[in-house]
Design an enzyme around this catalytic site. Structure first.
Site, PDB file in Angstrom:
ATOM      1  N   ARG A  66       5.009  62.679  66.549  1.00  0.00           N
ATOM      2  CA  ARG A  66       6.334  62.164  66.199  1.00  0.00           C
ATOM      3  C   ARG A  66       6.784  62.837  64.902  1.00  0.00           C
ATOM      4  O   ARG A  66       6.103  62.743  63.885  1.00  0.00           O
ATOM      5  CB  ARG A  66       6.269  60.645  66.010  1.00  0.00           C
ATOM      6  CG  ARG A  66       7.570  60.068  65.531  1.00  0.00           C
ATOM      7  CD  ARG A  66       7.545  58.552  65.305  1.00  0.00           C
ATOM      8  NE  ARG A  66       8.825  58.178  64.739  1.00  0.00           N
ATOM      9  CZ  ARG A  66       9.002  57.382  63.690  1.00  0.00           C
ATOM     10  NH1 ARG A  66       7.973  56.811  63.092  1.00  0.00           N
ATOM     11  NH2 ARG A  66      10.206  57.142  63.241  1.00  0.00           N
TER      12      ARG A  66
ATOM     13  N   HIS B 269      15.692  60.032  60.161  1.00  0.00           N
ATOM     14  CA  HIS B 269      14.668  59.413  59.309  1.00  0.00           C
ATOM     15  C   HIS B 269      15.109  59.613  57.847  1.00  0.00           C
ATOM     16  O   HIS B 269      14.468  60.338  57.081  1.00  0.00           O
ATOM     17  CB  HIS B 269      13.303  60.043  59.606  1.00  0.00           C
ATOM     18  CG  HIS B 269      12.128  59.232  59.152  1.00  0.00           C
ATOM     19  ND1 HIS B 269      11.064  58.904  59.971  1.00  0.00           N
ATOM     20  CD2 HIS B 269      11.819  58.698  57.951  1.00  0.00           C
ATOM     21  CE1 HIS B 269      10.155  58.203  59.291  1.00  0.00           C
ATOM     22  NE2 HIS B 269      10.591  58.061  58.062  1.00  0.00           N
TER      23      HIS B 269
ATOM     24  N   GLU C 110      13.757  52.721  60.847  1.00  0.00           N
ATOM     25  CA  GLU C 110      13.826  51.648  59.854  1.00  0.00           C
ATOM     26  C   GLU C 110      15.194  51.427  59.214  1.00  0.00           C
ATOM     27  O   GLU C 110      15.377  51.675  58.017  1.00  0.00           O
ATOM     28  CB  GLU C 110      12.788  51.887  58.752  1.00  0.00           C
ATOM     29  CG  GLU C 110      11.376  51.924  59.263  1.00  0.00           C
ATOM     30  CD  GLU C 110      10.333  51.960  58.138  1.00  0.00           C
ATOM     31  OE1 GLU C 110      10.705  52.127  56.965  1.00  0.00           O
ATOM     32  OE2 GLU C 110       9.146  51.805  58.447  1.00  0.00           O
TER      33      GLU C 110
ATOM     34  N   ASN D  64       7.418  50.065  63.261  1.00  0.00           N
ATOM     35  CA  ASN D  64       6.534  50.533  62.202  1.00  0.00           C
ATOM     36  C   ASN D  64       5.915  49.298  61.554  1.00  0.00           C
ATOM     37  O   ASN D  64       6.636  48.433  61.059  1.00  0.00           O
ATOM     38  CB  ASN D  64       7.315  51.310  61.140  1.00  0.00           C
ATOM     39  CG  ASN D  64       7.980  52.563  61.697  1.00  0.00           C
ATOM     40  OD1 ASN D  64       7.698  52.978  62.825  1.00  0.00           O
ATOM     41  ND2 ASN D  64       8.857  53.171  60.929  1.00  0.00           N
TER      42      ASN D  64
ATOM     43  N   TYR E 242       2.942  47.929  58.841  1.00  0.00           N
ATOM     44  CA  TYR E 242       1.944  48.234  57.813  1.00  0.00           C
ATOM     45  C   TYR E 242       1.190  46.998  57.347  1.00  0.00           C
ATOM     46  O   TYR E 242       0.001  47.059  57.079  1.00  0.00           O
ATOM     47  CB  TYR E 242       2.617  48.923  56.620  1.00  0.00           C
ATOM     48  CG  TYR E 242       3.034  50.334  56.948  1.00  0.00           C
ATOM     49  CD1 TYR E 242       2.135  51.377  56.774  1.00  0.00           C
ATOM     50  CD2 TYR E 242       4.282  50.631  57.477  1.00  0.00           C
ATOM     51  CE1 TYR E 242       2.478  52.682  57.103  1.00  0.00           C
ATOM     52  CE2 TYR E 242       4.634  51.927  57.814  1.00  0.00           C
ATOM     53  CZ  TYR E 242       3.726  52.949  57.621  1.00  0.00           C
ATOM     54  OH  TYR E 242       4.059  54.238  57.958  1.00  0.00           O
TER      55      TYR E 242
ATOM     56  N   GLU F   6       4.585  53.762  63.645  1.00  0.00           N
ATOM     57  CA  GLU F   6       3.903  54.081  62.371  1.00  0.00           C
ATOM     58  C   GLU F   6       2.932  52.972  62.029  1.00  0.00           C
ATOM     59  O   GLU F   6       3.253  51.787  62.154  1.00  0.00           O
ATOM     60  CB  GLU F   6       4.895  54.169  61.195  1.00  0.00           C
ATOM     61  CG  GLU F   6       5.749  55.386  61.165  1.00  0.00           C
ATOM     62  CD  GLU F   6       6.727  55.389  59.980  1.00  0.00           C
ATOM     63  OE1 GLU F   6       6.457  54.731  58.953  1.00  0.00           O
ATOM     64  OE2 GLU F   6       7.766  56.053  60.109  1.00  0.00           O
TER      65      GLU F   6
HETATM   66  C1  FCB Z   1       7.775  53.909  56.200  1.00  0.00           C
HETATM   67  C2  FCB Z   1       8.568  55.180  56.400  1.00  0.00           C
HETATM   68  C3  FCB Z   1       7.725  56.434  56.386  1.00  0.00           C
HETATM   69  C4  FCB Z   1       6.638  56.365  55.351  1.00  0.00           C
HETATM   70  C5  FCB Z   1       5.863  55.076  55.441  1.00  0.00           C
HETATM   71  C6  FCB Z   1       4.731  54.955  54.470  1.00  0.00           C
HETATM   72  O1  FCB Z   1       8.595  52.904  55.704  1.00  0.00           O
HETATM   73  O2  FCB Z   1       9.233  55.134  57.630  1.00  0.00           O
HETATM   74  O3  FCB Z   1       8.584  57.521  56.211  1.00  0.00           O
HETATM   75  O4  FCB Z   1       7.165  56.603  54.111  1.00  0.00           O
HETATM   76  O5  FCB Z   1       6.725  53.985  55.282  1.00  0.00           O
END
Ligand code: FCB
Length: 451
Positions: free
Chosen positions: A74, A118, A163, A300, A302, A358
């Site tokens: 990607r 992006h 995002e 995405n 985290y 992500e």
């Molecule tokens: C996300 C972004 C990506 C990267 C990660 C750590 O928010 O989409 O570009 O910076 O965080």
């Protein structure tokens, strides 16, 4: 049981974070070029001028991907590289670069997933009001159509936007990312509508011009993790996850406002009651455009928030993490269950295959005496998160795939080069790439299609 046979394993990057060559071959300026050069905006004043120099080193990078068993990649297309003014004249050299990259990927048997936007928005369009301008959806539609015409014969997977929570919330409300504005709901709500309309128009254009392509979307949001698996806590977490804050200066970082319209064809009710007054006139007519069937719903993820049921107005409250709770180098908490509850709640609500576009972490990676980069924390993090995702898959969530963020260390926006998220280490002085232990570990996971 486990991950499905055609599970999409991959790694991700984005144009401004890796390409460099910011002023080369006719590329126009993006809001990130401008922002990163403004004093005080980015840690240590780092810019993406050179980044990983991927623009010149793409061959070497693709060869490395292939060696590491990455079959799905990607990346994002830099809008101002194709259209220096955002609309109008096409920069052939920009088209040539992506043609070379795509061909290189295909020659190595790597399936390209192209994100159209992006965050590197053309400065020329920002000068015309950017997402606030009612024409902005059409600008994006034209750009998407151009991408489909130029690359649609070889790129079969497109992701519209990355995002919106960040490129509107963090960028336009909080001012921490380009263009660094601090606006309230009267301006950001109309922007959000234009962003959503841009998404819908782009999906339509892509499908019209490239009938066999697959299309997704990549919003984000911290999943809400119930503190216990009691019905009450699960229900509280679900409600918290899809709730929209009604604070006029801090509302945009949420899940439902950005996904309900695209996936269900409506704005979330409670928030609509508060914000409808700011939506552009005739917004209802756009809902049909905004809601487009998607092949996968990207997300995405985290980290997540801990939630429990409470006897208060929304019926839930956030539970503070215990002192000493594990976190990554960038200080984000390590909450593997985010990759269980996130996909589960999202699938329940949107009934569309979930693609993790992500997931990853930054570590204090360094080259050891033996010349290698040992990153056991990354292996452990990915292992835990993938186990959680697998559990979701085994319980019936249609888990389509997973992209590690990131293929290589890169420019982490306002944190500059200070955060290393890569599976591959980058020495920014020499541009040498060094494979981290995690990349080799991930290679085995991808091969086995299991964790
Ligand atoms: C996300 C972004 C990506 C990267 C990660 C750590 O928010 O989409 O570009 O910076 O965080």
């Amino acid at each position: 049981m486990g991950f499905r046979k055609d599970f999409i394993w991959g790694a991700a990057t984005a144009a401004y974070q890796i390409e460099g060559a910011a002023q080369e071959d006719g590329r126009g300026m993006s809001i990130w070029d401008r922002f990163s050069h403004e004093p005080g905006r980015v840690l240590f004043g780092h810019t993406g001028d050179v980044a990983c120099d991927h623009y010149h080193r793409y061959k070497e990078d693709v060869a490395l991907m292939s060696e590491l068993g990455i079959r799905n990649y990607r990346f994002s297309i830099a809008w101002p590289r194709l259209l220096p003014d955002g609309t109008g004249e096409v920069n052939q050299k920009g088209v040539d670069f992506y043609n070379r990259l795509i061909d290189e990927l295909l020659e190595h048997g790597i399936r390209p997933f192209a994100t159209l936007f992006h965050w590197d928005y053309p400065v020329a369009l920002q000068a015309r009001g950017g997402w606030e301008n009612a024409d902005s959806p059409r600008w994006f539609e034209d750009y998407a159509a151009l991408c489909a015409r130029m690359f649609g014969d070889r790129i079969k997977d497109f992701i519209t936007l990355n995002e919106p929570q960040c490129f509107i919330g963090v960028s336009m409300e909080e001012g921490r990312q380009a263009p660094g504005l601090r606006l309230g709901a009267p301006q950001t709500v109309p922007m959000s509508h234009h962003v959503l309309k841009a998404h819908g128009l782009a999906v339509r254009a892509l499908r019209a011009l490239s009938s066999d392509c697959r299309v997704g979307y990549a919003p984000c949001g911290a999943p809400c993790i119930p503190v216990s698996e009691s019905e009450a806590d699960i229900c509280a977490a679900r409600n918290a996850y899809f709730d929209v804050p009604t604070d006029e200066r801090r509302w945009a970082r949420n899940v439902a406002w950005w996904s309900d319209p695209a996936m269900l064809g409506r704005y979330p009710e409670r928030a609509l009651r508060v914000f409808e007054k700011y939506l552009p006139r005739g917004w209802e007519r756009d809902m049909e455009i905004i809601r487009q069937p998607l092949d996968y719903y990207g997300q995405n993820i985290y980290n997540g928030r801990l939630i429990r049921a409470a006897h208060n107005e929304p019926g839930y409250e956030e539970v503070p993490l215990p002192v000493g709770f594990p976190k990554t180098a960038i200080q984000w908490p390590i909450t593997p269950d985010a990759l269980y509850w996130g996909p589960k709640f999202l699938y329940e609500r949107y009934q569309t295959p979930i693609l993790i576009t992500e997931n990853g972490l930054s570590c204090h990676d360094a080259v050891s005496l033996d010349g290698k980069v040992h990153d056991p924390n990354r292996v452990d993090f990915m292992h835990r998160y993938l186990l959680a995702y697998k559990r979701a898959a085994e319980e019936g969530v249609d888990a389509a795939g997973y992209f590690a963020w990131s293929f290589m260390d890169n420019y982490e926006w306002a944190h500059g080069y200070n955060e290393r998220f890569g599976l591959v280490y980058v020495d920014y002085t020499t541009q040498e790439r060094i494979v981290k232990d995690s990349a080799l570990w991930y290679k085995r996971v991808m091969e086995q299609n299991d964790i």
